[in-house]
Design a protein around this motif. Structure first.
Motif, PDB file in Angstrom:
ATOM      1  N   ALA A 652       0.838  -1.204   0.000  1.00 16.62           N
ATOM      2  CA  ALA A 652       0.000   0.000   0.000  1.00 16.62           C
ATOM      3  C   ALA A 652       0.870   1.249   0.000  1.00 16.62           C
ATOM      4  O   ALA A 652       1.841   1.341   0.758  1.00 16.62           O
ATOM      5  CB  ALA A 652      -0.918   0.010   1.222  1.00 16.62           C
ATOM      6  N   PRO A 653       0.515   2.251  -0.838  1.00 18.11           N
ATOM      7  CA  PRO A 653       1.276   3.509  -0.851  1.00 18.11           C
ATOM      8  C   PRO A 653       0.867   4.414   0.302  1.00 18.11           C
ATOM      9  O   PRO A 653      -0.302   4.434   0.712  1.00 18.11           O
ATOM     10  CB  PRO A 653       0.883   4.124  -2.199  1.00 18.11           C
ATOM     11  CG  PRO A 653      -0.499   3.619  -2.454  1.00 18.11           C
ATOM     12  CD  PRO A 653      -0.545   2.233  -1.853  1.00 18.11           C
ATOM     13  N   ILE A 654       1.827   5.154   0.845  1.00 20.66           N
ATOM     14  CA  ILE A 654       1.546   6.161   1.874  1.00 20.66           C
ATOM     15  C   ILE A 654       1.422   7.498   1.145  1.00 20.66           C
ATOM     16  O   ILE A 654       2.415   8.077   0.718  1.00 20.66           O
ATOM     17  CB  ILE A 654       2.670   6.209   2.929  1.00 20.66           C
ATOM     18  CG1 ILE A 654       2.930   4.816   3.517  1.00 20.66           C
ATOM     19  CG2 ILE A 654       2.317   7.199   4.033  1.00 20.66           C
ATOM     20  CD1 ILE A 654       4.132   4.764   4.438  1.00 20.66           C
ATOM     21  N   VAL A 655       0.184   7.964   0.993  1.00 25.01           N
ATOM     22  CA  VAL A 655      -0.090   9.161   0.198  1.00 25.01           C
ATOM     23  C   VAL A 655      -0.735  10.208   1.092  1.00 25.01           C
ATOM     24  O   VAL A 655      -1.683   9.900   1.827  1.00 25.01           O
ATOM     25  CB  VAL A 655      -1.013   8.840  -0.994  1.00 25.01           C
ATOM     26  CG1 VAL A 655      -1.328  10.107  -1.783  1.00 25.01           C
ATOM     27  CG2 VAL A 655      -0.348   7.810  -1.901  1.00 25.01           C
ATOM     28  N   ALA A 656      -0.235  11.438   1.027  1.00 21.99           N
ATOM     29  CA  ALA A 656      -0.820  12.524   1.808  1.00 21.99           C
ATOM     30  C   ALA A 656      -0.551  13.841   1.104  1.00 21.99           C
ATOM     31  O   ALA A 656       0.550  14.089   0.595  1.00 21.99           O
ATOM     32  CB  ALA A 656      -0.232  12.553   3.224  1.00 21.99           C
ATOM     33  N   ARG A 657      -1.587  14.674   1.061  1.00 20.82           N
ATOM     34  CA  ARG A 657      -1.473  16.024   0.485  1.00 20.82           C
ATOM     35  C   ARG A 657      -0.902  16.004  -0.932  1.00 20.82           C
ATOM     36  O   ARG A 657      -0.025  16.775  -1.304  1.00 20.82           O
ATOM     37  CB  ARG A 657      -0.621  16.911   1.370  1.00 20.82           C
ATOM     38  CG  ARG A 657      -1.224  17.120   2.756  1.00 20.82           C
ATOM     39  CD  ARG A 657      -0.474  18.174   3.539  1.00 20.82           C
ATOM     40  NE  ARG A 657      -0.958  18.264   4.905  1.00 20.82           N
ATOM     41  CZ  ARG A 657      -0.462  19.084   5.821  1.00 20.82           C
ATOM     42  NH1 ARG A 657       0.530  19.900   5.494  1.00 20.82           N
ATOM     43  NH2 ARG A 657      -0.944  19.102   7.052  1.00 20.82           N
ATOM     44  N   GLY A 658      -1.365  15.072  -1.734  1.00 23.43           N
ATOM     45  CA  GLY A 658      -0.987  15.038  -3.131  1.00 23.43           C
ATOM     46  C   GLY A 658       0.425  14.573  -3.405  1.00 23.43           C
ATOM     47  O   GLY A 658       0.965  14.821  -4.481  1.00 23.43           O
ATOM     48  N   ARG A 659       1.073  13.874  -2.470  1.00 21.09           N
ATOM     49  CA  ARG A 659       2.414  13.340  -2.727  1.00 21.09           C
ATOM     50  C   ARG A 659       2.542  11.986  -2.043  1.00 21.09           C
ATOM     51  O   ARG A 659       1.858  11.700  -1.053  1.00 21.09           O
ATOM     52  CB  ARG A 659       3.499  14.291  -2.229  1.00 21.09           C
ATOM     53  CG  ARG A 659       3.518  14.518  -0.718  1.00 21.09           C
ATOM     54  CD  ARG A 659       4.424  15.669  -0.348  1.00 21.09           C
ATOM     55  NE  ARG A 659       4.475  15.879   1.095  1.00 21.09           N
ATOM     56  CZ  ARG A 659       5.504  15.513   1.865  1.00 21.09           C
ATOM     57  NH1 ARG A 659       6.551  14.917   1.308  1.00 21.09           N
ATOM     58  NH2 ARG A 659       5.499  15.746   3.165  1.00 21.09           N
ATOM     59  N   ILE A 660       3.392  11.136  -2.585  1.00 18.47           N
ATOM     60  CA  ILE A 660       3.610   9.806  -2.033  1.00 18.47           C
ATOM     61  C   ILE A 660       4.853   9.830  -1.159  1.00 18.47           C
ATOM     62  O   ILE A 660       5.918  10.323  -1.564  1.00 18.47           O
ATOM     63  CB  ILE A 660       3.719   8.760  -3.162  1.00 18.47           C
ATOM     64  CG1 ILE A 660       3.868   7.351  -2.568  1.00 18.47           C
ATOM     65  CG2 ILE A 660       4.846   9.079  -4.125  1.00 18.47           C
ATOM     66  CD1 ILE A 660       3.694   6.252  -3.598  1.00 18.47           C
ATOM     67  N   LEU A 661       4.699   9.341   0.079  1.00 21.07           N
ATOM     68  CA  LEU A 661       5.776   9.399   1.066  1.00 21.07           C
ATOM     69  C   LEU A 661       6.566   8.098   1.140  1.00 21.07           C
ATOM     70  O   LEU A 661       7.745   8.102   1.471  1.00 21.07           O
ATOM     71  CB  LEU A 661       5.195   9.704   2.452  1.00 21.07           C
ATOM     72  CG  LEU A 661       4.285  10.935   2.559  1.00 21.07           C
ATOM     73  CD1 LEU A 661       3.749  11.061   3.967  1.00 21.07           C
ATOM     74  CD2 LEU A 661       5.035  12.188   2.153  1.00 21.07           C
ATOM     75  N   GLY A 662       5.898   6.981   0.864  1.00 21.62           N
ATOM     76  CA  GLY A 662       6.562   5.695   0.994  1.00 21.62           C
ATOM     77  C   GLY A 662       5.583   4.568   0.771  1.00 21.62           C
ATOM     78  O   GLY A 662       4.516   4.753   0.185  1.00 21.62           O
ATOM     79  N   LEU A 663       5.923   3.366   1.269  1.00 21.50           N
ATOM     80  CA  LEU A 663       5.099   2.180   1.075  1.00 21.50           C
ATOM     81  C   LEU A 663       5.020   1.401   2.378  1.00 21.50           C
ATOM     82  O   LEU A 663       5.940   1.439   3.204  1.00 21.50           O
ATOM     83  CB  LEU A 663       5.681   1.270  -0.017  1.00 21.50           C
ATOM     84  CG  LEU A 663       5.831   1.840  -1.432  1.00 21.50           C
ATOM     85  CD1 LEU A 663       6.488   0.811  -2.328  1.00 21.50           C
ATOM     86  CD2 LEU A 663       4.491   2.261  -1.992  1.00 21.50           C
ATOM     87  N   VAL A 664       3.903   0.654   2.531  1.00 24.63           N
ATOM     88  CA  VAL A 664       3.741  -0.285   3.643  1.00 24.63           C
ATOM     89  C   VAL A 664       3.487  -1.656   3.040  1.00 24.63           C
ATOM     90  O   VAL A 664       2.613  -1.811   2.178  1.00 24.63           O
ATOM     91  CB  VAL A 664       2.576   0.101   4.569  1.00 24.63           C
ATOM     92  CG1 VAL A 664       2.456  -0.915   5.697  1.00 24.63           C
ATOM     93  CG2 VAL A 664       2.789   1.486   5.146  1.00 24.63           C
ATOM     94  N   SER A 665       4.246  -2.644   3.477  1.00 26.02           N
ATOM     95  CA  SER A 665       4.124  -4.007   2.961  1.00 26.02           C
ATOM     96  C   SER A 665       3.745  -4.933   4.100  1.00 26.02           C
ATOM     97  O   SER A 665       4.309  -4.852   5.193  1.00 26.02           O
ATOM     98  CB  SER A 665       5.453  -4.453   2.333  1.00 26.02           C
ATOM     99  OG  SER A 665       5.440  -5.844   2.061  1.00 26.02           O
TER     100      SER A 665
END
Length: 759
Positions: A652-665
């Protein structure tokens, strides 16, 4: 749409320092708020002190989108807003996109509807600025700040409002999730109560009473009808034999078929048996004509909306229940789910009652039929009270042997990937429990899957439908004939019941199959109830985990603590053998693992974790910003990592305020372990993680601003007390060097002033 202008000069140091304190106080008040008015008060008394009023507005989740005013607070009053949904003050697509990206929207009093304009004028307000209440990329509503005159925000104020709005958005989503949890529990509890009442019914009137008491107390009529067929399976008789009125119950015999005529009976045959759904709902006869002669007959009794439940046997409707309402009405998704879930138990009970009535009318074989029906009724009662699948199947296999007279019964369940069927229960014990039957290219499984009907094998040696391995196993057991009955739960084939006969001259009979089918339907119903209850309990626990995680991250501004809470709560929410949180490292151009969990061990490495290249499935998620769920990694054409023990995987992507911060697996060694509900709830937890990361970053940035302003003020104060240029240079270079941790510093002046260097 317009964006409030940002002031050109920064706030003074005291204002910034007080502002940071207000931000912390507002966060605490929002976290401890009992209702939306308390949240609005927390904003009004802190960062919104210059404003005339603060309001919270919530948007509908689905079209038609409307706005509900949830709270309105001024500097000295807390209003009780009208909860009526409105269509005004709703952002258009451009404004909604701006809100989704954290930009405020300004409204002028001339741009809003008349009702809202009067309300604003009563508050002596002509200017409104709206900030989005977000959860991930969803805009749940707005925080509206109201003022008598246009107001110019500073950059720090806008950032503070965005941070507070994200906190309120998390709180709104948490309240919604808690409401969903309670609704799911209430729905499951109601389904259990109605199921229990229906399965315990002694006659048809008991079934009608249960429906009226639990589901349709306002119905003007609930009736039970029977259908008869002649040559060519053509309907020749429709009779209403039992009705329940609001204050009366009657056992009657109304020959509806004779009243509507032969032509309409022929139309019924086409309409009823062309529609294979078990439940039909008509919300308004005026706007939804059915062409059904029986529905038209019901309208003559004052019915304008109704529900029809069909009981089929051999593909033909044999019985039915109709529930009529005097006024047109809308049926909610919850009502539709309840009636569809109850269609099978109602059919089973009515079929059992019909068998019981027919057995009482027949003299031949009366004692045997009564015994069988008693066994079936006892099993139905036992099923309603059983909460363990193994116990249910063990009891059912014994009952099938006792009721049908077969020599052996085995029950097998299909694994989630539908590759293997495993025997989980048998009676008498022949050592077949645990035997696995491959389903790939298995003709028997294909027939059960496609037809959903029993399969009878009179002679196992001559029937080519049996796989060779299965035939050899059955021959060693001494089986001469057998039958397979499908177990259908929620429309899906989940297993089968095998009936084994050891005598060559005693093949399965139609009576035997009818009894076995009735029991199989009850077994399937019991499995459905057990799994529904287990799923509801699991969902409730998962919602609690999400809520606990939301509360925990609101109480901390330390990223390692946030990551550790994420690892702990997700491990309680989902079955998993491995989990990792990775944030993008711009220097390395790759993802860096900042927290991970293997088995029961957790580790948080904020800056020294392993680097993961953005490639393969990770690259797809990174570019699409979409969650990826792979039920079984071993079934991929190309294995991602042949040495990995993981089978199920969610990325799952970590998305906030229109930008991607990282991933969670997150992954499990078991295939097909994650349901669609698991994936949706995990997506929600990752969204809350993104909000928490953004909140920590916003808080850290505000703290840096405060420290910088304080340093500048301190240096300025010392410089103002000096009259000597050399002392001023010494103070400037010394203070700046200590602030940034420099080991050496110098100031170079032009030739007109000095040729010396200060260090």
């Amino acid at each position: 749409m317009s964006k409030p202008p940002v002031s050109g000069s920064p706030n003074s140091s005291p204002a910034v320092r007080d502002f940071a304190g207000d931000l912390v106080l507002a966060s605490r008040m929002i976290t401890a708020a009992r209702d939306y008015s308390d949240m609005a008060l927390g904003v009004m008394y802190t960062v919104a002190q210059p404003m005339s009023a603060v309001a919270l507005s919530l948007y509908d989740a689905a079209p038609p989108r409307q706005r509900t005013l949830a709270a309105l607070v001024t500097s000295d009053t807390v209003a009780s807003p009208d909860a009526t949904p409105r269509a005004d003050l709703l952002p258009d697509p451009v404004q909604l996109d701006a809100l989704r990206h954290g930009l405020p929207v300004v409204w002028n009093v001339q741009e809003v509807g008349e009702t809202t304009r009067r309300e604003l004028e009563s508050l002596q307000t002509t200017w409104v600025a709206s900030f989005a209440l977000r959860s991930g990329d969803d805009v749940l509503g707005t925080l509206d700040v109201l003022n008598a005159q246009p107001y110019t925000f500073s950059t720090e104020e806008i950032d503070a409002y965005i941070t507070i709005c994200d906190l309120i958005g998390v709180a709104v989503r948490s309240r919604f999730l808690l409401g969903q949890t309670q609704a799911a529990l209430d729905e499951t509890r109601l389904l259990y109560q109605v199921n229990r009442a229906i399965l315990g019914a002694q006659d048809t009137l008991d079934v009608l009473r249960a429906l009226r008491q639990h589901l349709a107390p306002e119905a003007i009529i609930i009736g039970h009808l029977t259908v008869g067929y002649g040559a060519g399976d053509q309907i020749n008789r429709v009779t209403i034999d039992t009705i329940s009125l609001p204050h009366e119950e009657q056992v009657i015999e109304i020959p509806v078929g004779e009243m509507i005529g032969a032509e309409n009976l022929a139309r019924l045959n086409v309409i009823w048996n062309a529609n294979l759904s078990a439940v039909s709902m008509i919300e308004n006869f005026e706007t939804s004509p059915t062409g059904d002669p029986l529905a038209d007959f019901s309208r003559q009794s004052g019915v304008n909306s109704y529900i029809a439940i069909a009981v089929r046997e051999g593909g033909l409707i044999r019985e039915g229940i109709s529930i009529g309402f005097a006024e047109p009405r809308s049926f909610s998704p919850q009502e539709r789910r309840l009636y569809e879930a109850l269609a099978d138990p109602i059919g089973i009970v009515l079929q059992t009652h019909r068998l019981l009535r027919e057995s009482r009318q027949a003299a031949h074989g009366l004692s045997k039929q009564v015994r069988v029906l008693q066994i079936i009724n006892d099993l139905a009662i036992s099923i309603s009270a059983t909460r363990d699948e193994k116990l249910l199947l063990d009891q059912s296999s014994q009952v099938i042997v006792a009721a049908t007279g077969v020599d052996h019964c085995g029950i097998a369940l299909v694994n989630p990937s539908e590759t293997v069927s495993q025997v989980v229960s048998e009676y008498p014990a022949h050592g077949t429990i645990g035997v696995q039957i491959p389903l790939t290219d298995n003709p028997v499984f294909g027939i059960l899957q496609n037809t959903r009907l029993p399969l009878v094998v009179d002679n196992i040696q001559m029937d080519e439908r049996l796989p060779a391995a299965s035939r050899h196993l059955l021959e060693r057991m001494g089986v001469k004939a057998l039958a397979f009955l499908p177990l259908i739960v929620s429309g899906k084939l989940v297993g089968s019941i095998g009936l084994d006969i050891y005598a060559a001259d005693r093949p399965p009979t139609p009576d035997m199959m009818d009894i076995a089918q009735t029991i199989a339907s009850q077994v399937a119903l019991g499995l459905q109830n057990i799994r529904l209850l287990a799923d509801a309990q699991r969902r409730a626990e998962q919602f609690q985990r999400i809520t606990a995680f939301s509360q925990s991250v609101q109480a901390t501004l330390e990223l390692p603590t946030v990551f550790d809470n994420m690892l702990a709560e997700s491990a309680r929410m989902l079955p998993q053998d491995q989990m990792s949180i990775s944030l993008y490292d711009p220097v390395a151009g790759a993802l860096r693992v900042v927290a991970e969990r293997n088995s029961s061990a957790r580790a948080v490495e904020s800056s020294s974790g392993d680097l993961i290249p953005i490639s393969g499935h990770i690259a797809k998620v990174w570019s699409d910003w979409e969650l990826l769920h792979i039920p079984d990694l071993h079934r991929l054409r190309e294995r991602t990592n042949p040495n990995s023990s993981l089978r199920s995987w969610i990325l799952a992507p970590i998305v906030a305020r229109g930008r991607i911060l990282g991933l969670v697996s997150v992954g499990s060694a078991q295939p097909y372990v994650y349901s669609e509900t698991d994936v949706a709830l995990f997506r929600q937890m990752v969204t809350q993680l993104a909000v928490a990361i953004e909140n920590v970053e916003a808080y850290t940035q505000s703290q840096r601003l405060v420290q910088s302003e304080a340093l500048l003020n301190a240096i300025s104060a010392q410089l103002q007390n000096q009259l000597d240029i050399e002392q001023m240079l010494e103070i400037a270079v010394g203070e700046l060097g200590r602030a940034i941790g420099a080991r050496r510093a110098r100031i170079r002046l032009g030739a007109d002033f000095s040729a010396e260097q200060k260090s």
